[in-house]
Design a protein around this motif. Structure first.
Motif, PDB file in Angstrom:
ATOM      1  N   LEU A   1       0.823  -1.218   0.000  1.00 16.62           N
ATOM      2  CA  LEU A   1       0.000   0.000   0.000  1.00 16.62           C
ATOM      3  C   LEU A   1       0.851   1.260   0.000  1.00 16.62           C
ATOM      4  O   LEU A   1       0.521   2.249  -0.671  1.00 16.62           O
ATOM      5  CB  LEU A   1      -0.929  -0.003   1.218  1.00 16.62           C
ATOM      6  CG  LEU A   1      -2.117  -0.968   1.164  1.00 16.62           C
ATOM      7  CD1 LEU A   1      -2.810  -1.008   2.520  1.00 16.62           C
ATOM      8  CD2 LEU A   1      -3.110  -0.556   0.084  1.00 16.62           C
TER       9      LEU A   1
ATOM     10  N   ILE B   1      -5.669  -4.214  -4.351  1.00  9.93           N
ATOM     11  CA  ILE B   1      -6.832  -4.805  -3.685  1.00  9.93           C
ATOM     12  C   ILE B   1      -6.308  -5.601  -2.494  1.00  9.93           C
ATOM     13  O   ILE B   1      -5.511  -6.526  -2.667  1.00  9.93           O
ATOM     14  CB  ILE B   1      -7.642  -5.716  -4.620  1.00  9.93           C
ATOM     15  CG1 ILE B   1      -8.330  -4.877  -5.703  1.00  9.93           C
ATOM     16  CG2 ILE B   1      -8.692  -6.498  -3.830  1.00  9.93           C
ATOM     17  CD1 ILE B   1      -9.136  -5.686  -6.705  1.00  9.93           C
ATOM     18  N   VAL B   2      -6.744  -5.233  -1.319  1.00 11.06           N
ATOM     19  CA  VAL B   2      -6.255  -5.876  -0.098  1.00 11.06           C
ATOM     20  C   VAL B   2      -7.110  -7.089   0.229  1.00 11.06           C
ATOM     21  O   VAL B   2      -8.324  -6.972   0.448  1.00 11.06           O
ATOM     22  CB  VAL B   2      -6.259  -4.888   1.081  1.00 11.06           C
ATOM     23  CG1 VAL B   2      -5.892  -5.618   2.370  1.00 11.06           C
ATOM     24  CG2 VAL B   2      -5.284  -3.747   0.821  1.00 11.06           C
TER      25      VAL B   2
ATOM     26  N   GLY C   1      -7.649  -8.850   3.008  1.00 12.80           N
ATOM     27  CA  GLY C   1      -7.313  -8.534   4.391  1.00 12.80           C
ATOM     28  C   GLY C   1      -7.370  -9.714   5.338  1.00 12.80           C
ATOM     29  O   GLY C   1      -7.790 -10.817   5.003  1.00 12.80           O
TER      30      GLY C   1
ATOM     31  N   SER D   1     -11.673  -9.653  -0.609  1.00 17.37           N
ATOM     32  CA  SER D   1     -11.327  -8.247  -0.385  1.00 17.37           C
ATOM     33  C   SER D   1     -12.058  -7.684   0.827  1.00 17.37           C
ATOM     34  O   SER D   1     -13.266  -7.873   0.978  1.00 17.37           O
ATOM     35  CB  SER D   1     -11.678  -7.421  -1.619  1.00 17.37           C
ATOM     36  OG  SER D   1     -11.536  -6.042  -1.355  1.00 17.37           O
ATOM     37  N   THR D   2     -11.319  -6.977   1.674  1.00 14.83           N
ATOM     38  CA  THR D   2     -11.934  -6.276   2.803  1.00 14.83           C
ATOM     39  C   THR D   2     -12.017  -4.779   2.530  1.00 14.83           C
ATOM     40  O   THR D   2     -12.302  -3.996   3.424  1.00 14.83           O
ATOM     41  CB  THR D   2     -11.129  -6.534   4.095  1.00 14.83           C
ATOM     42  OG1 THR D   2      -9.748  -6.249   3.853  1.00 14.83           O
ATOM     43  CG2 THR D   2     -11.266  -7.978   4.530  1.00 14.83           C
ATOM     44  N   GLN D   3     -11.746  -4.396   1.275  1.00 17.18           N
ATOM     45  CA  GLN D   3     -11.902  -2.999   0.863  1.00 17.18           C
ATOM     46  C   GLN D   3     -13.305  -2.780   0.320  1.00 17.18           C
ATOM     47  O   GLN D   3     -14.026  -3.718   0.009  1.00 17.18           O
ATOM     48  CB  GLN D   3     -10.890  -2.658  -0.238  1.00 17.18           C
ATOM     49  CG  GLN D   3      -9.457  -2.721   0.190  1.00 17.18           C
ATOM     50  CD  GLN D   3      -8.502  -2.382  -0.929  1.00 17.18           C
ATOM     51  OE1 GLN D   3      -7.326  -2.250  -0.704  1.00 17.18           O
ATOM     52  NE2 GLN D   3      -8.989  -2.277  -2.154  1.00 17.18           N
ATOM     53  N   LYS D   4     -13.670  -1.509   0.161  1.00 15.65           N
ATOM     54  CA  LYS D   4     -14.963  -1.189  -0.439  1.00 15.65           C
ATOM     55  C   LYS D   4     -14.812  -0.873  -1.921  1.00 15.65           C
ATOM     56  O   LYS D   4     -15.797  -0.839  -2.654  1.00 15.65           O
ATOM     57  CB  LYS D   4     -15.610  -0.029   0.308  1.00 15.65           C
ATOM     58  CG  LYS D   4     -15.930  -0.397   1.760  1.00 15.65           C
ATOM     59  CD  LYS D   4     -16.622   0.718   2.507  1.00 15.65           C
ATOM     60  CE  LYS D   4     -16.885   0.313   3.954  1.00 15.65           C
ATOM     61  NZ  LYS D   4     -17.550   1.372   4.723  1.00 15.65           N
TER      62      LYS D   4
ATOM     63  N   HIS E   1     -12.184  -2.020  -5.284  1.00 19.14           N
ATOM     64  CA  HIS E   1     -13.149  -1.897  -6.364  1.00 19.14           C
ATOM     65  C   HIS E   1     -14.337  -2.834  -6.136  1.00 19.14           C
ATOM     66  O   HIS E   1     -15.418  -2.650  -6.709  1.00 19.14           O
ATOM     67  CB  HIS E   1     -12.379  -2.184  -7.660  1.00 19.14           C
ATOM     68  CG  HIS E   1     -12.900  -3.138  -8.646  1.00 19.14           C
ATOM     69  ND1 HIS E   1     -13.796  -2.733  -9.613  1.00 19.14           N
ATOM     70  CD2 HIS E   1     -12.697  -4.450  -8.831  1.00 19.14           C
ATOM     71  CE1 HIS E   1     -14.080  -3.749 -10.382  1.00 19.14           C
ATOM     72  NE2 HIS E   1     -13.443  -4.808  -9.936  1.00 19.14           N
TER      73      HIS E   1
ATOM     74  N   ARG F   1     -15.883  -5.955  -2.953  1.00 17.08           N
ATOM     75  CA  ARG F   1     -15.758  -6.419  -1.578  1.00 17.08           C
ATOM     76  C   ARG F   1     -16.126  -7.896  -1.464  1.00 17.08           C
ATOM     77  O   ARG F   1     -17.039  -8.350  -2.141  1.00 17.08           O
ATOM     78  CB  ARG F   1     -16.700  -5.587  -0.696  1.00 17.08           C
ATOM     79  CG  ARG F   1     -16.268  -5.442   0.754  1.00 17.08           C
ATOM     80  CD  ARG F   1     -17.223  -4.497   1.433  1.00 17.08           C
ATOM     81  NE  ARG F   1     -16.784  -4.148   2.777  1.00 17.08           N
ATOM     82  CZ  ARG F   1     -17.532  -3.518   3.669  1.00 17.08           C
ATOM     83  NH1 ARG F   1     -18.770  -3.174   3.360  1.00 17.08           N
ATOM     84  NH2 ARG F   1     -17.075  -3.227   4.862  1.00 17.08           N
TER      85      ARG F   1
END
Length: 395
Positions: A190, A198-199, A201, A365-368, A370, A372
């Motif tokens: 990051l 894309i994490v 997580g 992915s734990t991101q919002k 691109h 989830r």
């Protein structure tokens, strides 16, 4: 790339994996023997047996059966002056995935990216080099046999410093990076990448047991949530409503069942007074920790509101579960908990691309942005505007 060719490559790879099953297991045994000091969690992620090979084959068959992610029309508009505007899905380009231990990622992650039309660079850990090298060779044979450039799937045998250089300088013209590993790796990517990340997580998943609940069912959800300690969808924290009837008896029942399944139970001084079988841990930092071990932390909360606040503060944003007979509480929990997947009366272990029906996954992915949750082939695309005119100019 034509969908027929993509599916033919995936089918060929499935055949090759079946054919080379024993060779894959032998390569994997060599990897395991080379690093005898690995902990149980890493060994579990590294090990490839007949079941895992069967899962690889199944994932390839599922991905091959999916619709083509490329070329889906998202928007179609024709202006009054005849200018025609279309928005369609297109591949990202080249995806770099950095991961450790799990050789099945070499098959499943690459399959999802390939189905979406992407090239993929795989950077696994040194502990799985023999297995990953063989699997990549099978990938490249499947590509070559279908007259596709074998460089669509490449394995990078790089040192730690070479990997850092690749991330910092983007020497391979990567369009997207997906790091799957510990906090240090994710943070380095990051902080140093010049391309989107894309994490995938960490877990550190919470399960809240409400006061109005079938406690035996809730206990089974906890047990199942610790069935595999090495996975990111495992349960690490259990929150119990303080006003529950027969709370002492119920907590003892939960702890007894966990210990019978080889799970150590920890909690703060308040809950150890209720059950002396619980080991005392008063450092609040443990609430942030993903254990990846046969360990579970139990805590009391005053109500639903406190449970939601704790989960949103301390969890990894991966998965959260509520066990309750109260439909209103379940709805509020699922709306307000900020995780990629939220459950009512079901095990956290279902957070998986295959279980969700999306086939193989490249990451959760734990991101919002691109996307989830489990990322399958349908999510590994971006979009592009196609504009058709006949000499149109803007006045």
């Amino acid at each position: 790339m034509d969908i027929i060719i993509k599916n033919s490559v995936l089918s060929k790879l499935s055949e090759l994996i079946k054919e080379k099953e024993q060779a894959i297991i032998d390569a994997n045994n060599l990897d395991i023997e080379t690093f005898p000091e690995m902990d149980e969690s890493m060994k579990d992620r590294l090990k490839v047996d007949k079941k895992k090979i069967g899962d690889m084959i199944k994932s390839l068959e599922e991905v091959a059966a999916q619709d083509d992610p490329e070329g889906k029309e998202l928007y179609n508009f024709t202006r009054k002056d005849g200018l025609h505007i279309v928005n369609k899905t297109v591949p990202f380009g080249t995806i770099l995935i950095i991961y450790e231990s799990r050789p099945d990622v070499t098959i499943e992650a690459a399959a999802t990216a390939f189905k979406a039309g992407n090239k993929i660079l795989l950077k696994g850990g040194k502990e799985s080099l023999n297995t990953n090298t063989l699997l990549t060779e099978l990938w490249q044979k499947a590509l070559s046999d279908n007259n596709v450039d074998k460089n669509y799937i490449e394995y990078l045998n790089l040192s730690h410093s070479e990997t850092q250089k690749l991330i910092k300088e983007n020497t391979r013209k990567v369009d997207l990076i997906i790091p799957r590993g510990g906090e240090r790796l994710i943070q380095f990517v990051l902080n140093n990448s010049s391309v989107p990340v894309i994490v995938s997580g960490r877990g550190n998943n919470f399960l809240f047991i409400d006061d109005n609940v079938d406690f035996e069912m809730a206990t089974q959800l906890v047990i199942n949530g610790k069935k595999r300690i090495s996975v990111c969808n495992a349960i690490d924290k259990v929150l119990i409503h303080r006003s529950m009837n027969n709370i002492q008896e119920r907590i003892k029942f939960l702890v007894k069942n966990l210990k019978e399944n080889g799970i150590d139970v920890w909690g703060n001084s308040e809950i150890t007074k209720i059950c002396n079988e619980i080991k005392e841990e008063n450092d609040v930092a443990t609430l942030c920790e993903e254990y990846l071990a046969p360990k579970l932390y139990v805590s009391l909360v005053d109500d639903l509101k406190e449970a939601i606040e704790m989960i949103n503060q301390y969890s990894g944003g991966h998965t959260a579960v509520i066990a309750t007979n109260n439909q209103e509480n379940a709805y509020k929990f699922m709306q307000e908990v900020d995780c990629a997947a939220v459950y009512h009366n079901a095990s956290s272990r279902f957070t998986d691309g295959g279980q969700f029906g999306v086939g193989a996954e490249i990451a959760i992915s734990t991101q919002k942005l691109h996307f989830r949750g489990p990322l399958g082939s349908q999510e590994l695309v971006t979009n592009k505007w196609f504009v058709y005119g006949e000499g149109h100019i803007r006045e």
